[in-house]
Scaffold this active site. Structure first.
Site, mmCIF file in Angstrom:
data_model
loop_
_atom_site.group_PDB
_atom_site.id
_atom_site.type_symbol
_atom_site.label_atom_id
_atom_site.label_comp_id
_atom_site.label_asym_id
_atom_site.label_seq_id
_atom_site.Cartn_x
_atom_site.Cartn_y
_atom_site.Cartn_z
ATOM 1 N N ASP A 1 0.805 -1.236 0.000
ATOM 2 C CA ASP A 1 0.000 0.000 0.000
ATOM 3 C C ASP A 1 0.834 1.281 0.000
ATOM 4 O OD1 ASP A 1 -2.192 -1.639 0.045
ATOM 5 O OD2 ASP A 1 -2.574 -1.408 2.184
ATOM 6 N N THR A 2 2.060 1.213 -0.432
ATOM 7 C CA THR A 2 2.890 2.422 -0.436
ATOM 8 C C THR A 2 3.516 2.690 -1.806
ATOM 9 O OG1 THR A 2 4.836 1.214 0.254
ATOM 10 C CG2 THR A 2 3.473 2.158 2.000
#
Lengths: 289, 289, 289, 289
Positions: free
Chosen positions: C233-234
């Site tokens: 998620d980055t």
């Protein structure tokens, strides 16, 4: 919006405003064992019209489903000259889809149908082209091809109406159906034909809105879902949305961006219709959310 | 957008498309010691028109500021029949504000001015009412009251034009100035009069758009900033934005929501104008962002 | 965006900023017979990095398609230490779709594929469930069922990589594929795995963002499409969008509204990827629009 | 929202859900001569909590304004363990403004105040800087300069609380007041201190959200208005909004775009507070619109 496992009823009401309406309705529900889940009411002070959406749990309600309408009319509605509709949470409305050649709204609705997003039955698809036949049939929906010309229009509309009857259709969705419906046809389904127009009405009515928007140099384009009425592109607006465009966007870019907008706006309108959130008054919708 | 401490120049260009335009411009800049900071170019393939905004650092540029225009015209622009504007990052344009009775756009601009948000000078405010006089004067801006009637219109416009000359005004912002300007007046400031219209043009042109929007039952209202042209509400659109409304919103609610929209849309248009992001072609704007 | 009938090439470039980059590139194109259609360039002044997307018509270009890369590297790119990618407008990239049980993004992509909205080939669908098998197969796309457990993960990923090779896959779309990919897997497709996360990242990372959003009482929810990277998620964000929610919306309502958002945001990200609008630099995307 | 010339009362209510709440409240109003103008009610089925906002015309209401609260508590509220607030449409709440050096939210509020947009009195401005003194005083509002340091914090907060008492302040607006308030201070004004945070909370809490947003490469930035609570940046969210940014936007561009967002979001939150549309429950707001 509340979700409950048990069955609920929804009343959509409008009537001339006067004292005692809310109390009469809430009394009718409470005294007969109903538990109110959701109540949204307001008064149009300019027109002096009262609007309400009320939903209650039927678990302990003492009046049988089939009798609620009659009782409500007798005990409450008549006194206040109410226009009202009664719906039940376990109803499964029957939708007919009208489509021409453009697939995006049509596919989107079929995908939602297959995924079980909506509580609806789609038994019938009618088209003036055969492009969508394969997609319709692989989902097991009857597809009826009714080509249209200036000569056969009345005859084909007659067949359409027969089919709608035969399939016990409750409401119609025009998924970019590029044909004008007759007044007679529309009169058969008042506030039950949902159309999608590819512009931010009332800007750019008519057939080529993206070309007009490009020509005018607008910075935002839109889509509008409305109930079809006898006069083209002027029916009560259910939902609208917009997307930014820039000077670099060609008409084709606008059409591409607009496609996504159209399918979302139409889907939201259908969802509101299915959830009995919509009430029409003087060519405008009240949308209870 | 790039920010650099040193001075830069901006060229805004449009011309008939043909081969070799980009190379000619970039060569002109590079060979003379300029460092290109930002370049945005595209071709309108339908109209075969080339558009460009190019910004370069002047630190090592060998042509003096006052000569760049002449050299560019001679060496590049003439060959390609270019329309072009040249701006420098250290210019401080002079704005005149026209206002009537509605304060929201006016106050917003004065607040930005006081906060130093914009690189601009506002030496002059003209109004057909005195409501804004106090606010103008406490910020030390000359306020000229020129009341208008059917009889004195020509005479007062003449005075306005004299004032604009006297104060060396570069561009005019109509902050809800509720008067129609004459063609002659507008011709003096082509693409240099920024107006704000309180609707999502071309929907609801004219004087009472919120009433019309309410009547039509739209679900979204908008505001439009455009350059004023001789024909009312049809000038090149600079910026638009929208806000959702519901059936519960009265005309007054729409006016309230619209006020906030109007002031933001107008401010963004002024910002683009001040940053030389705008180019007008065939009654549409190209907005380089 | 320009549309031309003839074939064009796109160069995506980033490199340390210095004088003469633009002129070198435009010279390379112009002197060899190319007509520049579209040029978007800017400098990140903070990091001193130059970014460009340039597209030109190949009709009269004298260098053969297969040689353009070599010539550009030799004559221009090496000198400026450029990172660059070269694409041709007639390429048809090959996409693999990974899906689990949630159908909305998956159906939306298949519908766009069937409607011909995208210039792409989808020869392969991989899933850890069989729910989407029927839908995949009726569109004639190979569906490979690879169930996952803690024990077989490495082995199944190995098979996935073999399949991707065998089907000559250019990039992967995770259409709500609810499995974490290994670092090794991701390293094989840097900036070529497009994921959709059902929140407005960096708010609410992890598995149950709608529940967290509801708990926190936010007034707006979002969806984020990004390139998958080793850290969950980055990865570099490609596209985000949001929708309003209210206190009346349950978690289920948020999931419903979010579904529509997710499919639109993912589709826009895929579109940008297909149109070579995306460049990744220091874990951020540059999106040329 | 309805507007009527005559005076109305608003009740904001929440309590454990059970049967008979709506009927009891509507009976209380109707039987005593009130005409219900607006009723919005829903049940949080997960938490089994009932929420209502009800507004009625007081023209023929038989209970005196000063007695309505007592009667309602005795006859209705106690029975259902209700939390309730009673407001009258002719109340003019007294607001204190806290400001530091950033002027945009502050100027925007003063402009609305001067234009009469809000039904509010602003008798007091408190600041830890003197930058806004001139602007405050020219609108005739008392400005108190209370500089803050690690040493004098407790003492200055004590003075602030005394001033708030002295000026009979009903609620506080922190217009980009860049100081942390003590728990004790906040306890004195529960759900009556409105703050604006310059990010889309819960993303980017803390002091430099635009820098963090730029670093992360998000495509949308936001602003959040919330009631201040003891724990920083985690109070009940009243309103949020967002604006698109691109890779070309520097931190300074984000700050500029964010400024406009912040002032609009804060103004909407204040408007909702003034119109008694807000109810706080378990650290979340219910916003009746």
């Amino acid at each position: 919006m509340n979700n409950t496992a048990s069955k609920s009823a929804v009343l959509l009401i409008h009537c001339p405003d006067q004292k005692g309406i809310v109390i009469s309705i809430t009394e009718f529900i409470f005294k007969n064992g109903g538990n109110i889940l959701y109540l949204d009411q307001h008064v149009d002070t300019e027109r002096q019209v009262f609007f309400m959406r009320i939903e209650w749990d039927l678990h302990d309600f003492v009046i049988a489903d089939g009798k609620i309408g009659e009782y409500f009319e007798t005990l409450v509605a008549k006194r206040f000259s109410m226009n009202w509709q009664l719906h039940f949470s376990n109803e499964v409305p029957r939708m007919a889809l009208f489509v021409s050649k453009q697939p995006h709204c049509f596919y989107d609705i079929l995908a939602r149908y297959e995924a079980g997003e909506w509580q609806v039955e789609i038994p019938l698809i009618i088209s003036n082209h055969t492009d969508m036949q394969t997609a319709a049939e692989r989902q097991g929906i009857d597809f009826v091809y009714l080509p249209l010309s200036a000569e056969n229009r009345a005859e084909q509309e007659h067949k359409q109406l027969e089919l709608l009857q035969e399939y016990r259709i409750d409401f119609i969705v025009l998924a970019r159906y590029m044909q004008i419906l007759s007044d007679n046809f529309i009169d058969n389904y008042p506030d039950r034909i949902i159309n999608i127009h590819h512009s931010f009405l009332p800007a750019f009515p008519g057939a080529r809105p993206y070309h007009s928007a490009h020509e005018r140099g607008v910075k935002i384009i839109g889509a509008t879902s409305h109930y079809a009425t006898a006069e083209l592109d002027t029916g009560p607006i259910i939902e609208q949305d917009v997307v930014r465009v820039s000077h670099e966007n060609s008409v084709e870019d606008m059409i591409r961006k607009g496609r996504d907008l159209e399918k979302m706006v139409l889907a939201r309108a259908v969802w509101h219709h299915l959830h009995h959130n919509l009430l029409v008054y003087e060519n405008r919708t009240v949308v209870f959310e």
